[in-house]
Design a protein around this motif. Structure first.
Motif, PDB file in Angstrom:
ATOM      1  N   GLN A   1      -8.444  -9.837 -20.516  1.00 32.64           N
ATOM      2  CA  GLN A   1      -8.791 -10.506 -19.272  1.00 32.64           C
ATOM      3  C   GLN A   1      -7.585 -10.765 -18.370  1.00 32.64           C
ATOM      4  O   GLN A   1      -7.724 -11.299 -17.277  1.00 32.64           O
ATOM      5  CB  GLN A   1      -9.472 -11.852 -19.583  1.00 32.64           C
ATOM      6  CG  GLN A   1     -10.770 -11.708 -20.359  1.00 32.64           C
ATOM      7  CD  GLN A   1     -11.781 -10.858 -19.604  1.00 32.64           C
ATOM      8  OE1 GLN A   1     -12.044 -11.075 -18.421  1.00 32.64           O
ATOM      9  NE2 GLN A   1     -12.361  -9.871 -20.293  1.00 32.64           N
ATOM     10  N   VAL A   2      -6.395 -10.374 -18.835  1.00 34.05           N
ATOM     11  CA  VAL A   2      -5.173 -10.587 -18.049  1.00 34.05           C
ATOM     12  C   VAL A   2      -4.869  -9.333 -17.247  1.00 34.05           C
ATOM     13  O   VAL A   2      -4.839  -8.223 -17.780  1.00 34.05           O
ATOM     14  CB  VAL A   2      -3.982 -10.926 -18.964  1.00 34.05           C
ATOM     15  CG1 VAL A   2      -2.725 -11.134 -18.130  1.00 34.05           C
ATOM     16  CG2 VAL A   2      -4.287 -12.169 -19.793  1.00 34.05           C
ATOM     17  N   LYS A   3      -4.653  -9.504 -15.951  1.00 34.87           N
ATOM     18  CA  LYS A   3      -4.326  -8.367 -15.091  1.00 34.87           C
ATOM     19  C   LYS A   3      -3.166  -8.756 -14.187  1.00 34.87           C
ATOM     20  O   LYS A   3      -3.180  -9.797 -13.545  1.00 34.87           O
ATOM     21  CB  LYS A   3      -5.539  -7.954 -14.254  1.00 34.87           C
ATOM     22  CG  LYS A   3      -5.265  -6.732 -13.386  1.00 34.87           C
ATOM     23  CD  LYS A   3      -6.548  -6.098 -12.847  1.00 34.87           C
ATOM     24  CE  LYS A   3      -7.264  -6.956 -11.856  1.00 34.87           C
ATOM     25  NZ  LYS A   3      -8.355  -6.218 -11.168  1.00 34.87           N
ATOM     26  N   ILE A   4      -2.144  -7.909 -14.172  1.00 37.02           N
ATOM     27  CA  ILE A   4      -1.001  -8.088 -13.276  1.00 37.02           C
ATOM     28  C   ILE A   4      -1.117  -7.039 -12.183  1.00 37.02           C
ATOM     29  O   ILE A   4      -1.059  -5.841 -12.452  1.00 37.02           O
ATOM     30  CB  ILE A   4       0.343  -7.928 -14.020  1.00 37.02           C
ATOM     31  CG1 ILE A   4       0.407  -8.855 -15.225  1.00 37.02           C
ATOM     32  CG2 ILE A   4       1.501  -8.193 -13.073  1.00 37.02           C
ATOM     33  CD1 ILE A   4       1.622  -8.613 -16.111  1.00 37.02           C
ATOM     34  N   SER A   5      -1.305  -7.486 -10.944  1.00 42.61           N
ATOM     35  CA  SER A   5      -1.504  -6.581  -9.824  1.00 42.61           C
ATOM     36  C   SER A   5      -0.352  -6.718  -8.838  1.00 42.61           C
ATOM     37  O   SER A   5       0.092  -7.831  -8.543  1.00 42.61           O
ATOM     38  CB  SER A   5      -2.823  -6.885  -9.098  1.00 42.61           C
ATOM     39  OG  SER A   5      -3.924  -6.701  -9.970  1.00 42.61           O
ATOM     40  N   VAL A   6       0.096  -5.587  -8.308  1.00 38.52           N
ATOM     41  CA  VAL A   6       1.172  -5.633  -7.315  1.00 38.52           C
ATOM     42  C   VAL A   6       0.646  -6.253  -6.028  1.00 38.52           C
ATOM     43  O   VAL A   6      -0.559  -6.194  -5.752  1.00 38.52           O
ATOM     44  CB  VAL A   6       1.727  -4.217  -7.014  1.00 38.52           C
ATOM     45  CG1 VAL A   6       2.185  -3.537  -8.284  1.00 38.52           C
ATOM     46  CG2 VAL A   6       0.709  -3.360  -6.279  1.00 38.52           C
ATOM     47  N   PRO A   7       1.507  -6.860  -5.220  1.00 38.66           N
ATOM     48  CA  PRO A   7       1.068  -7.294  -3.888  1.00 38.66           C
ATOM     49  C   PRO A   7       0.821  -6.056  -3.026  1.00 38.66           C
ATOM     50  O   PRO A   7       1.417  -4.998  -3.257  1.00 38.66           O
ATOM     51  CB  PRO A   7       2.269  -8.095  -3.369  1.00 38.66           C
ATOM     52  CG  PRO A   7       3.440  -7.556  -4.114  1.00 38.66           C
ATOM     53  CD  PRO A   7       2.929  -7.156  -5.466  1.00 38.66           C
ATOM     54  N   PRO A   8      -0.079  -6.149  -2.046  1.00 36.37           N
ATOM     55  CA  PRO A   8      -0.308  -4.982  -1.179  1.00 36.37           C
ATOM     56  C   PRO A   8       0.996  -4.600  -0.486  1.00 36.37           C
ATOM     57  O   PRO A   8       1.616  -5.429   0.187  1.00 36.37           O
ATOM     58  CB  PRO A   8      -1.357  -5.472  -0.186  1.00 36.37           C
ATOM     59  CG  PRO A   8      -1.262  -6.975  -0.218  1.00 36.37           C
ATOM     60  CD  PRO A   8      -0.851  -7.322  -1.609  1.00 36.37           C
ATOM     61  N   THR A   9       1.399  -3.355  -0.655  1.00 38.95           N
ATOM     62  CA  THR A   9       2.727  -2.923  -0.217  1.00 38.95           C
ATOM     63  C   THR A   9       2.624  -1.621   0.558  1.00 38.95           C
ATOM     64  O   THR A   9       1.941  -0.689   0.140  1.00 38.95           O
ATOM     65  CB  THR A   9       3.648  -2.717  -1.439  1.00 38.95           C
ATOM     66  OG1 THR A   9       3.699  -3.916  -2.202  1.00 38.95           O
ATOM     67  CG2 THR A   9       5.045  -2.322  -1.007  1.00 38.95           C
ATOM     68  N   VAL A  10       3.322  -1.562   1.675  1.00 36.09           N
ATOM     69  CA  VAL A  10       3.472  -0.297   2.394  1.00 36.09           C
ATOM     70  C   VAL A  10       4.952  -0.112   2.694  1.00 36.09           C
ATOM     71  O   VAL A  10       5.643  -1.046   3.109  1.00 36.09           O
ATOM     72  CB  VAL A  10       2.631  -0.247   3.688  1.00 36.09           C
ATOM     73  CG1 VAL A  10       3.005  -1.360   4.650  1.00 36.09           C
ATOM     74  CG2 VAL A  10       2.763   1.116   4.362  1.00 36.09           C
ATOM     75  N   LEU A  11       5.421   1.087   2.437  1.00 35.40           N
ATOM     76  CA  LEU A  11       6.796   1.467   2.756  1.00 35.40           C
ATOM     77  C   LEU A  11       6.767   2.474   3.898  1.00 35.40           C
ATOM     78  O   LEU A  11       6.054   3.476   3.828  1.00 35.40           O
ATOM     79  CB  LEU A  11       7.471   2.100   1.536  1.00 35.40           C
ATOM     80  CG  LEU A  11       8.795   2.826   1.800  1.00 35.40           C
ATOM     81  CD1 LEU A  11       9.884   1.841   2.190  1.00 35.40           C
ATOM     82  CD2 LEU A  11       9.215   3.641   0.577  1.00 35.40           C
ATOM     83  N   TYR A  12       7.538   2.188   4.941  1.00 37.04           N
ATOM     84  CA  TYR A  12       7.731   3.155   6.028  1.00 37.04           C
ATOM     85  C   TYR A  12       9.147   3.724   5.902  1.00 37.04           C
ATOM     86  O   TYR A  12      10.134   3.002   6.054  1.00 37.04           O
ATOM     87  CB  TYR A  12       7.548   2.485   7.392  1.00 37.04           C
ATOM     88  CG  TYR A  12       6.136   2.019   7.641  1.00 37.04           C
ATOM     89  CD1 TYR A  12       5.111   2.924   7.904  1.00 37.04           C
ATOM     90  CD2 TYR A  12       5.818   0.655   7.599  1.00 37.04           C
ATOM     91  CE1 TYR A  12       3.806   2.496   8.128  1.00 37.04           C
ATOM     92  CE2 TYR A  12       4.517   0.217   7.819  1.00 37.04           C
ATOM     93  CZ  TYR A  12       3.521   1.143   8.073  1.00 37.04           C
ATOM     94  OH  TYR A  12       2.228   0.716   8.296  1.00 37.04           O
ATOM     95  N   SER A  13       9.220   4.993   5.581  1.00 37.84           N
ATOM     96  CA  SER A  13      10.505   5.688   5.478  1.00 37.84           C
ATOM     97  C   SER A  13      10.690   6.496   6.747  1.00 37.84           C
ATOM     98  O   SER A  13       9.914   7.417   7.019  1.00 37.84           O
ATOM     99  CB  SER A  13      10.528   6.589   4.253  1.00 37.84           C
ATOM    100  OG  SER A  13      10.306   5.848   3.069  1.00 37.84           O
TER     101      SER A  13
END
Length: 997
Positions: free
Chosen positions: A804-816
């Motif tokens: 039941q444990v989930k580690i999710s990244v924050p919503p991320t966008v990279l502009y290169s």
């Protein structure tokens, strides 16, 4: 008959063993193990038919450093002062680049030819430990800190125990083509997808079932000698081609979006088409209308292509390698960087000259104190492995790493984000053929070039479409060989310029399945003979051969009359090339193995038959509020704490591992200034030694603002990338200027699972709404600044789950971003240059502390997120372009993490001078003046002779702060009252000591 020899290289007892000291320190720090003294050594296992005299010559004259090392041949170091040892070797079939290099060196030494396409020399690390550490603890040390059980073999015991391990591949399985019934009930179809790791949902599995039940399909299959049910190979091909990684199904979904804040309710017909492609189409039309059509190719090849000048074009691609890096940080990152190298290399005809690398890395706290979930690697181990992988991949390929960023957030501790980018330059034409256009006719030959195929990398594409857990497949991990790829790259450059290659592509996600399947659309079909594909070892099944993502491979398209010339050239570069089939116009992808048909798939169904997703997105503004500070913090303590914090402190311990000087054309490096400490905003590289034209490259990434507003996080990241290039001297593209410089952008979206499920993902609608708003910001920013997306990637399942444990990244966008610099001699760096220069703040500061590093330091989030005021920023950046062009500026540094106080500190620590400024202005209080992270701002220094003209140009957009001082001290006043007096040495010590690697 091959003989087996062991060669051990070990530092002389008089030489300091830094590696051993690091192992001892890590064992104590992370595992509380008292190992005593640790001594490291390198072990070479040779399995070749050579004499003992030849092996001694090789060991002593090639492998050993006679000043630093002792060598033992057929025997081992007499470890009387040690009690235990630990062997860390590579598992069978794992690429051993150092061993292959040694193999080639042996052949050169003995003037004999040993094939470097089959591994016969293996390397391993052998450590000796003073204290009698338990065997299980040594294995833990190896698995947790020194290696990875996915790719390494570990053996621990007494120093007297014999070493006999050789990583031979022994596979007894015979080739088998299985037929798999798909006329099943819905639950059985889903079970089949899960068991085969196809990563396909029910609608997709039903579409496959319906396809194989079609009468025309059955008739064609019967004629080809196939059963009416699919083979395992056909299902694997469909799983790969239809994977989220390859098809971007969520970006192309039909999304019902509801904004509860504004009442907006709409249906979005593909995020990609509505926001990304549409914004670029609008910008393309603006420049085409003005007679400056520099956008040559976008979204339809491995990388975007833009025109540099009348002779050459620029190719630019940024990819993610998140999932492999979570399982094996070193191998995942290494294959990430060498893999993205192949994207520009295989764009259009192919053979572009690789120019530079960039990398942006997102990790959990490296000092993570909490308990790890089963299968979860410690963030420090991930960080160390990723950094080392990029180092080996880039440095050994001879490509400079000139730009990057490192972000820390606890939510990246489950799955790191590893962004790797590569740029290249290619002539506009080879002969009379435009280089960026792919052309294939029926009858053209299919050539596989580079490395061989093994089990490594199987299910890489489908696995990347899943969240990580402790059961994630080991076969998905690949280990790259940068030296093998360097040979292949040099070969392709030569072959392309000789006009021998018709076109090419890389074997990335999905291997041959992806590369040939995609190229076959150009001619209308393909036939492949899988038994001709060269293998690392026997025993692979036909489907494994076709979908394996084993590294360093390209697919080349040749006209039949060029085969002999290409094969001769390949031998010159020691590159293995194999003719494995031909392109057709049949409309089908057809595979054979030992004269038996393995697969027959309709190309239209393969590429267009995947059912479209219908998703729900609901935006509701998060309930966040601005904190009330009980008392004003000590400014000096706060600034020093910020300078030492993870997201602001120096990355020198990482930067110095990367070669940013190779090729000799890097103008603005990651760290500059008289003492080499000044952090820079964008990297700048000269295109060639024949002109002063250059490229500026930057990156914008701000996941920390997404918790407040995903739109502003995306807009802010875009603005950050733009202002970094503006800061070094770039000029915004102008549709009204026929000589306007090109800009080329890769967008990389990395988000958690955004598909709603009431049980497993109850907040999926909100997560998808965040992604929608991030794309809306992309469209608004791109069309405002006339900066187009030319390529990109999305990664949609960045979660780690255990129960039941989930580690999710924050919503991320990279502009290169990359932009042309007309004359690299005019670029500007961040450090203050001379005493007496006037210091200005350019841009407007607002009370926008939400998500700031200042609030993070105090444990707050805040609500006032920084917003991009697009029209103001556009005008400001144009004025800054004029200031650069006229030579008004001595230095320029953009403001981001930490705000004005940190920016001033960074300008001081980079050089021998200080600064005395007064930041009091208007109605803002001291804390937002110093620490707000409002966008579109710079700190610049201006020589006295230029002050009047600079102020007349900038008007109210520039505020005078003070002057550069002779004394290396930063002094800050607020409305005449002195609030800070801190020496450069104090700031530099904190800044350089924040990240202990």
């Amino acid at each position: 008959m091959p003989q087996t020899y062991f060669i051990q290289l070990i530092l002389k007892d008089t030489v300091r063993d830094v590696t051993g000291e690091r192992v001892k320190h890590s064992a104590t720090r992370y595992l509380n193990l008292d190992t005593g003294r640790v001594k490291s050594s390198r072990l070479f296992t040779v399995q070749l038919d050579i004499s003992p005299e030849e092996i001694r010559l090789f060991a002593e004259s090639v492998l050993r450093d006679p000043v630093m090392q002792d060598v033992y041949i057929g025997t081992f170091y007499p470890a009387e002062k040690f009690t235990r040892k630990l062997l860390i070797a590579k598992r069978p079939g794992v690429t051993d680049d150092e061993g292959i290099s040694a193999q080639k060196a042996l052949g050169d030494t003995l003037n004999r030819e040993f094939s470097t396409h089959v591994q016969q020399i293996y390397t391993a690390d052998l450590f000796y430990f003073e204290k009698p550490v338990a065997q299980k603890d040594l294995i833990t040390l190896g698995e947790e800190l020194l290696g990875n059980p996915l790719i390494n073999y570990f053996e621990a015991g007494s120093v007297d125990d014999p070493i006999t391990y050789v990583p031979d591949v022994r596979m007894g399985s015979r080739a088998e083509i299985r037929t798999i019934p798909v006329d099943r009930k819905d639950d059985e179809l889903l079970r089949l997808s899960s068991e085969m790791l196809l990563s396909l949902n029910l609608d997709e599995m039903k579409a496959i079932r319906d396809y194989f039940m079609r009468e025309d399909v059955r008739t064609a299959r019967k004629k080809a000698g196939l059963d009416e049910n699919p083979t395992d190979c056909e299902l694997e091909i469909l799983g790969q081609t239809w994977s989220e990684h390859c098809k971007h199904k969520e970006f192309n979904a039909l999304i019902h979006f509801r904004d509860e804040e504004t009442g907006q309710d709409e249906t979005i017909d593909s995020l990609f088409k509505t926001y990304i492609r549409k914004s670029t189409d609008i910008i393309r039309k603006r420049f085409d209308k003005a007679g400056n059509p520099w956008l040559l190719k976008v979204f339809t090849d491995n990388a975007g292509v833009v025109r540099i000048n009348e002779d050459s074009c620029f190719i630019w691609k940024v990819e993610t390698h998140n999932s492999p890096s979570a399982l094996d940080p070193y191998g995942g990152a290494l294959t990430g960087i060498v893999g993205v190298n192949r994207d520009p290399l295989g764009t259009g005809i192919g053979g572009a000259r690789l120019l530079f690398n960039t990398d942006v890395l997102c990790f959990g706290n490296p000092d993570h104190p909490g308990k790890l979930l089963p299968g979860q690697l410690h963030p420090r181990r991930i960080m160390s492995g990723v950094v080392k992988g990029i180092e080996d991949g880039g440095n050994k390929s001879g490509i400079p790493t000139i730009n990057g960023s490192v972000i820390f957030d606890d939510r990246f501790s489950g799955k790191p984000l590893v962004f790797c980018g590569t740029a290249a330059v290619m002539p506009l034409k080879y002969g009379d053929r435009p280089t960026w256009i792919k052309s294939i006719d029926p009858g053209d030959r299919i050539i596989m070039a580079g490395g061989r195929v093994g089990k490594d990398g199987i299910h890489g594409a489908t696995f990347s479409s899943l969240e990580i857990d402790e059961h994630s497949p080991r076969s998905a991990v690949q280990i790259g060989s940068p030296i093998t790829q360097k040979n292949m790259s040099d070969f392709m450059v030569d072959a392309a310029r000789q006009g021998l290659i018709k076109c090419s592509t890389d074997n990335g996600a999905g291997g041959l399945s992806s590369s040939i399947g995609e190229l076959a659309q150009i001619s209308g079909g393909a036939e492949v003979f899988l038994d001709k594909v060269p293998l690392k070892y026997p025993g692979l099944q036909p489907w494994e051969i076709f979908v394996s993502e084993s590294q360093e491979r390209m697919t080349l398209v040749l006209e039949p009359d060029q085969l002999e010339k290409v094969f001769d050239l390949a031998r010159l570069y020691d590159v293995e090339v194999t003719d494995i089939g031909r392109f057709t116009g049949s409309g089908h992808l057809k595979l054979f193995y030992e004269n038996r048909t393995v697969a027959l798939l309709d190309l239209d169904f393969l590429h267009n038959g995947v059912p479209r997703k219908h998703l729900e997105a609901v935006w509701k503004k998060p309930e966040v509020r601005e904190p009330e500070l009980k008392e004003e913090p000590d400014i000096k303590e706060t600034l020093l704490a910020l300078l030492g914090s993870l997201n602001i402190c120096s990355r020198e311990s990482i930067i110095r591992r990367y070669d940013h000087e190779v090729k000799g054309r890097t103008v603005v490096k990651p760290l500059m200034g008289e003492e080499g400490h000044a952090p820079q905003d964008a990297g700048v590289m000269r295109l060639s030694f024949d002109s002063w034209e250059g490229i500026a490259v930057s990156n914008g990434i701000m996941p920390k603002f997404g918790d407040i507003d995903a739109y502003e996080a995306s807009a802010g990241a875009f603005d950050e990338a733009v202002r970094q290039i503006i800061s070094v001297g770039g000029h915004l593209p102008d549709p009204e200027d026929i000589n306007s410089p090109f800009w080329s952008v890769n967008d990389n979206f990395c988000v958690p699972d955004s598909v709603y499920d009431p049980e497993t993902n109850p907040d999926g609608k909100y997560k998808l709404a965040q992604l929608v708003r991030m794309n809306q910001a992309l469209f608004d920013m791109a069309t405002t600044f006339n900066i187009p997306m030319t390529s990109g990637k999305d990664s949609m399942k960045n979660d780690f789950r255990k129960g039941q444990v989930k580690i999710s990244v924050p919503p991320t966008v990279l502009y290169s971003m990359a932009a042309k610099i007309d004359d690299i001699r005019t670029v500007t760096t961040s450090d203050f240059k001379r005493p007496g220069d006037a210091i200005y703040l350019v841009g407007k500061t607002r009370d926008e502390l939400g998500g700031s590093e200042f609030y993070r330091l105090l444990g707050y989030l805040g609500a006032n997120v920084p917003k991009v005021h697009k029209a103001n920023a556009l005008n400001l950046y144009r004025l800054m372009g004029i200031a650069h062009r006229e030579g008004f500026l001595a230095s320029s540094h953009d403001l981001s993490d930490g705000g004005l106080a940190v920016a001033l500190a960074e300008c001081v620590i980079g050089g021998p001078f200080g600064a005395a400024v007064d930041v009091g202005y208007g109605d803002l209080s001291l804390i937002p003046e110093l620490f707000s992270e409002s966008h579109s701002r710079f700190v610049v220094s201006v020589p006295a002779k230029n002050q009047t003209t600079f102020e007349n140009l900038m008007g109210s957009d520039a505020r005078f702060l003070g002057a550069v001082s002779e004394e290396p001290v930063l002094k800050i006043s607020f409305k005449g009252e002195k609030i800070l007096d801190v020496s450069k040495e104090e700031m530099l010590e904190k800044w350089r000591g924040g990240l202990v690697f």
